[in-house]
Design a protein around this motif. Structure first.
Motif, PDB file in Angstrom:
ATOM      1  N   ILE A   1       0.839  -1.207   0.000  1.00 33.25           N
ATOM      2  CA  ILE A   1       0.000   0.000   0.000  1.00 33.25           C
ATOM      3  C   ILE A   1       0.871   1.252   0.000  1.00 33.25           C
ATOM      4  O   ILE A   1       0.616   2.199  -0.751  1.00 33.25           O
ATOM      5  CB  ILE A   1      -0.970  -0.020   1.205  1.00 33.25           C
ATOM      6  N   ALA A   2       1.908   1.258   0.827  1.00 34.29           N
ATOM      7  CA  ALA A   2       2.807   2.414   0.890  1.00 34.29           C
ATOM      8  C   ALA A   2       3.485   2.658  -0.457  1.00 34.29           C
ATOM      9  O   ALA A   2       3.513   3.792  -0.948  1.00 34.29           O
ATOM     10  CB  ALA A   2       3.858   2.203   1.981  1.00 34.29           C
ATOM     11  N   VAL A   3       4.004   1.605  -1.069  1.00 27.93           N
ATOM     12  CA  VAL A   3       4.717   1.748  -2.343  1.00 27.93           C
ATOM     13  C   VAL A   3       3.762   2.222  -3.443  1.00 27.93           C
ATOM     14  O   VAL A   3       4.115   3.103  -4.233  1.00 27.93           O
ATOM     15  CB  VAL A   3       5.425   0.435  -2.733  1.00 27.93           C
ATOM     16  N   CYS A   4       2.564   1.663  -3.499  1.00 28.43           N
ATOM     17  CA  CYS A   4       1.592   2.131  -4.500  1.00 28.43           C
ATOM     18  C   CYS A   4       1.280   3.613  -4.299  1.00 28.43           C
ATOM     19  O   CYS A   4       1.138   4.365  -5.267  1.00 28.43           O
ATOM     20  CB  CYS A   4       0.320   1.295  -4.438  1.00 28.43           C
ATOM     21  N   GLY A   5       1.214   4.035  -3.045  1.00 23.81           N
ATOM     22  CA  GLY A   5       1.004   5.455  -2.755  1.00 23.81           C
ATOM     23  C   GLY A   5       2.160   6.316  -3.218  1.00 23.81           C
ATOM     24  O   GLY A   5       1.954   7.394  -3.793  1.00 23.81           O
TER      25      GLY A   5
ATOM     26  N   VAL B   1       1.762   9.336  -5.918  1.00 25.46           N
ATOM     27  CA  VAL B   1       2.172  10.709  -5.585  1.00 25.46           C
ATOM     28  C   VAL B   1       3.233  11.187  -6.569  1.00 25.46           C
ATOM     29  O   VAL B   1       3.163  12.314  -7.081  1.00 25.46           O
ATOM     30  CB  VAL B   1       2.686  10.783  -4.126  1.00 25.46           C
ATOM     31  N   LEU B   2       4.205  10.347  -6.859  1.00 29.49           N
ATOM     32  CA  LEU B   2       5.272  10.722  -7.784  1.00 29.49           C
ATOM     33  C   LEU B   2       4.733  10.946  -9.196  1.00 29.49           C
ATOM     34  O   LEU B   2       5.151  11.885  -9.882  1.00 29.49           O
ATOM     35  CB  LEU B   2       6.363   9.655  -7.779  1.00 29.49           C
ATOM     36  N   ALA B   3       3.797  10.123  -9.624  1.00 21.54           N
ATOM     37  CA  ALA B   3       3.204  10.283 -10.961  1.00 21.54           C
ATOM     38  C   ALA B   3       2.445  11.606 -11.067  1.00 21.54           C
ATOM     39  O   ALA B   3       2.582  12.336 -12.063  1.00 21.54           O
ATOM     40  CB  ALA B   3       2.280   9.109 -11.275  1.00 21.54           C
TER      41      ALA B   3
ATOM     42  N   PHE C   1       2.923  14.302  -9.192  1.00 20.40           N
ATOM     43  CA  PHE C   1       3.927  15.359  -9.128  1.00 20.40           C
ATOM     44  C   PHE C   1       4.603  15.541 -10.482  1.00 20.40           C
ATOM     45  O   PHE C   1       4.782  16.669 -10.957  1.00 20.40           O
ATOM     46  CB  PHE C   1       4.975  15.033  -8.058  1.00 20.40           C
ATOM     47  N   ASP C   2       4.992  14.444 -11.106  1.00 16.04           N
ATOM     48  CA  ASP C   2       5.659  14.501 -12.407  1.00 16.04           C
ATOM     49  C   ASP C   2       4.783  15.195 -13.439  1.00 16.04           C
ATOM     50  O   ASP C   2       5.244  16.072 -14.163  1.00 16.04           O
ATOM     51  CB  ASP C   2       6.029  13.086 -12.859  1.00 16.04           C
ATOM     52  N   ILE C   3       3.525  14.801 -13.503  1.00 14.86           N
ATOM     53  CA  ILE C   3       2.629  15.396 -14.492  1.00 14.86           C
ATOM     54  C   ILE C   3       2.360  16.864 -14.192  1.00 14.86           C
ATOM     55  O   ILE C   3       2.573  17.736 -15.046  1.00 14.86           O
ATOM     56  CB  ILE C   3       1.289  14.634 -14.557  1.00 14.86           C
ATOM     57  N   VAL C   4       1.879  17.144 -12.997  1.00 19.93           N
ATOM     58  CA  VAL C   4       1.414  18.496 -12.683  1.00 19.93           C
ATOM     59  C   VAL C   4       2.568  19.486 -12.549  1.00 19.93           C
ATOM     60  O   VAL C   4       2.569  20.538 -13.197  1.00 19.93           O
ATOM     61  CB  VAL C   4       0.543  18.493 -11.400  1.00 19.93           C
ATOM     62  N   VAL C   5       3.551  19.171 -11.746  1.00 13.18           N
ATOM     63  CA  VAL C   5       4.619  20.147 -11.471  1.00 13.18           C
ATOM     64  C   VAL C   5       5.651  20.186 -12.595  1.00 13.18           C
ATOM     65  O   VAL C   5       5.943  21.250 -13.143  1.00 13.18           O
ATOM     66  CB  VAL C   5       5.287  19.867 -10.107  1.00 13.18           C
ATOM     67  N   LEU C   6       6.191  19.024 -12.942  1.00 13.80           N
ATOM     68  CA  LEU C   6       7.255  19.026 -13.951  1.00 13.80           C
ATOM     69  C   LEU C   6       6.714  19.229 -15.361  1.00 13.80           C
ATOM     70  O   LEU C   6       7.141  20.145 -16.064  1.00 13.80           O
ATOM     71  CB  LEU C   6       8.063  17.734 -13.859  1.00 13.80           C
TER      72      LEU C   6
ATOM     73  N   TRP D   1      -2.297  16.554 -22.261  1.00 12.17           N
ATOM     74  CA  TRP D   1      -2.755  15.166 -22.355  1.00 12.17           C
ATOM     75  C   TRP D   1      -1.673  14.223 -22.856  1.00 12.17           C
ATOM     76  O   TRP D   1      -1.698  13.039 -22.572  1.00 12.17           O
ATOM     77  CB  TRP D   1      -4.027  15.059 -23.193  1.00 12.17           C
ATOM     78  N   PHE D   2      -0.700  14.734 -23.589  1.00 13.08           N
ATOM     79  CA  PHE D   2       0.431  13.899 -24.000  1.00 13.08           C
ATOM     80  C   PHE D   2       1.136  13.350 -22.758  1.00 13.08           C
ATOM     81  O   PHE D   2       1.464  12.164 -22.690  1.00 13.08           O
ATOM     82  CB  PHE D   2       1.424  14.691 -24.860  1.00 13.08           C
ATOM     83  N   HIS D   3       1.364  14.207 -21.780  1.00 16.08           N
ATOM     84  CA  HIS D   3       2.080  13.791 -20.574  1.00 16.08           C
ATOM     85  C   HIS D   3       1.236  12.854 -19.710  1.00 16.08           C
ATOM     86  O   HIS D   3       1.770  11.931 -19.104  1.00 16.08           O
ATOM     87  CB  HIS D   3       2.532  15.021 -19.782  1.00 16.08           C
ATOM     88  N   VAL D   4      -0.064  13.085 -19.682  1.00  9.20           N
ATOM     89  CA  VAL D   4      -0.945  12.172 -18.935  1.00  9.20           C
ATOM     90  C   VAL D   4      -0.910  10.793 -19.584  1.00  9.20           C
ATOM     91  O   VAL D   4      -0.743   9.776 -18.897  1.00  9.20           O
ATOM     92  CB  VAL D   4      -2.390  12.717 -18.881  1.00  9.20           C
ATOM     93  N   ARG D   5      -1.037  10.750 -20.906  1.00  7.52           N
ATOM     94  CA  ARG D   5      -1.000   9.456 -21.610  1.00  7.52           C
ATOM     95  C   ARG D   5       0.342   8.755 -21.410  1.00  7.52           C
ATOM     96  O   ARG D   5       0.389   7.544 -21.186  1.00  7.52           O
ATOM     97  CB  ARG D   5      -1.282   9.650 -23.109  1.00  7.52           C
ATOM     98  N   SER D   6       1.431   9.497 -21.483  1.00  2.00           N
ATOM     99  CA  SER D   6       2.760   8.908 -21.300  1.00  2.00           C
ATOM    100  C   SER D   6       2.899   8.297 -19.913  1.00  2.00           C
ATOM    101  O   SER D   6       3.462   7.212 -19.759  1.00  2.00           O
ATOM    102  CB  SER D   6       3.848   9.964 -21.488  1.00  2.00           C
ATOM    103  N   THR D   7       2.396   8.989 -18.917  1.00  7.27           N
ATOM    104  CA  THR D   7       2.467   8.470 -17.549  1.00  7.27           C
ATOM    105  C   THR D   7       1.580   7.246 -17.402  1.00  7.27           C
ATOM    106  O   THR D   7       1.973   6.267 -16.759  1.00  7.27           O
ATOM    107  CB  THR D   7       2.070   9.562 -16.536  1.00  7.27           C
ATOM    108  N   LEU D   8       0.406   7.282 -18.002  1.00  8.31           N
ATOM    109  CA  LEU D   8      -0.493   6.131 -17.917  1.00  8.31           C
ATOM    110  C   LEU D   8       0.111   4.898 -18.585  1.00  8.31           C
ATOM    111  O   LEU D   8      -0.131   3.778 -18.141  1.00  8.31           O
ATOM    112  CB  LEU D   8      -1.857   6.464 -18.524  1.00  8.31           C
ATOM    113  N   VAL D   9       0.916   5.104 -19.627  1.00  8.52           N
ATOM    114  CA  VAL D   9       1.591   3.978 -20.284  1.00  8.52           C
ATOM    115  C   VAL D   9       2.654   3.383 -19.354  1.00  8.52           C
ATOM    116  O   VAL D   9       2.807   2.168 -19.281  1.00  8.52           O
ATOM    117  CB  VAL D   9       2.219   4.433 -21.623  1.00  8.52           C
ATOM    118  N   MET D  10       3.374   4.229 -18.629  1.00  9.33           N
ATOM    119  CA  MET D  10       4.433   3.758 -17.715  1.00  9.33           C
ATOM    120  C   MET D  10       3.880   3.223 -16.394  1.00  9.33           C
ATOM    121  O   MET D  10       4.530   2.416 -15.739  1.00  9.33           O
ATOM    122  CB  MET D  10       5.404   4.904 -17.398  1.00  9.33           C
TER     123      MET D  10
END
Length: 165
Positions: A93-97, A101-103, A105-110, A137-146
């Motif tokens: 549960i911790a690792v999934c969290g 959170v990192l995903a 952060f990556d999308i929104v901030v970076l 949406w390119f970045h959202v799709r890229s993150t969803l693929v990873m």
């Protein structure tokens, strides 16, 4: 598990990840070339006459991602231990969290705030491509693929935590 430590870890994880990515981009804007939208990559390779280097850069990017995924497995296991996870399920549960959170952060901030607005980290020859750098949406799709690859790593990381600690 301690929610207080978990929140502190998530904040520290995002700060460290953001600093690492931005530092790598300032040192070498090509550090994450495969993470840019295709239009930007095409313009860079054609404007810089580097089409021959495309395959080498792609292989280098795969190696970097593999290294950081393996490092992340152990880092997330350590973080789960520090936050007080004592079982496989708590660690999972911790690792999934952490991954979620990192995903975000990556999308929104970076991807949405920093990359489109800091011209210093744009690829040479693509500085004028404002619309292409703002493809949310390119970045959202890229993150969803990873994300499935990262989520598959969560049970491994949880297993490492239980095995080591």
């Amino acid at each position: 598990m301690s929610l207080k430590f978990y929140i502190i870890e998530c904040a520290a994880l995002c700060a460290a990840f953001g600093a690492l990515v931005i530092a790598m981009l300032f040192i070498n804007p090509l550090s994450f070339i495969s993470d840019y939208p295709p239009e930007i990559q095409e313009r860079y390779y054609s404007s810089q006459r580097k089409a021959a280097a495309k395959g080498r850069l792609t292989k280098m990017m795969i190696a970097k991602k593999a290294f950081f995924i393996i490092l992340g497995l152990f880092l997330f296991a350590l973080m789960a231990h520090i936050t007080g996870a004592v079982s496989y399920v708590q660690s999972l549960i911790a690792v999934c969290g952490y991954i979620a959170v990192l995903a975000v952060f990556d999308i929104v901030v970076l991807d949405w705030l920093i990359f489109p607005n800091v011209k210093r980290i744009r690829l040479p020859g693509t500085e004028d491509m404002n619309a292409e750098y703002r493809q949310m949406w390119f970045h959202v799709r890229s993150t969803l693929v990873m994300l499935p690859i990262l989520i598959l790593g969560a049970p491994i990381s949880a297993g490492i935590m239980v095995w080591i600690w």
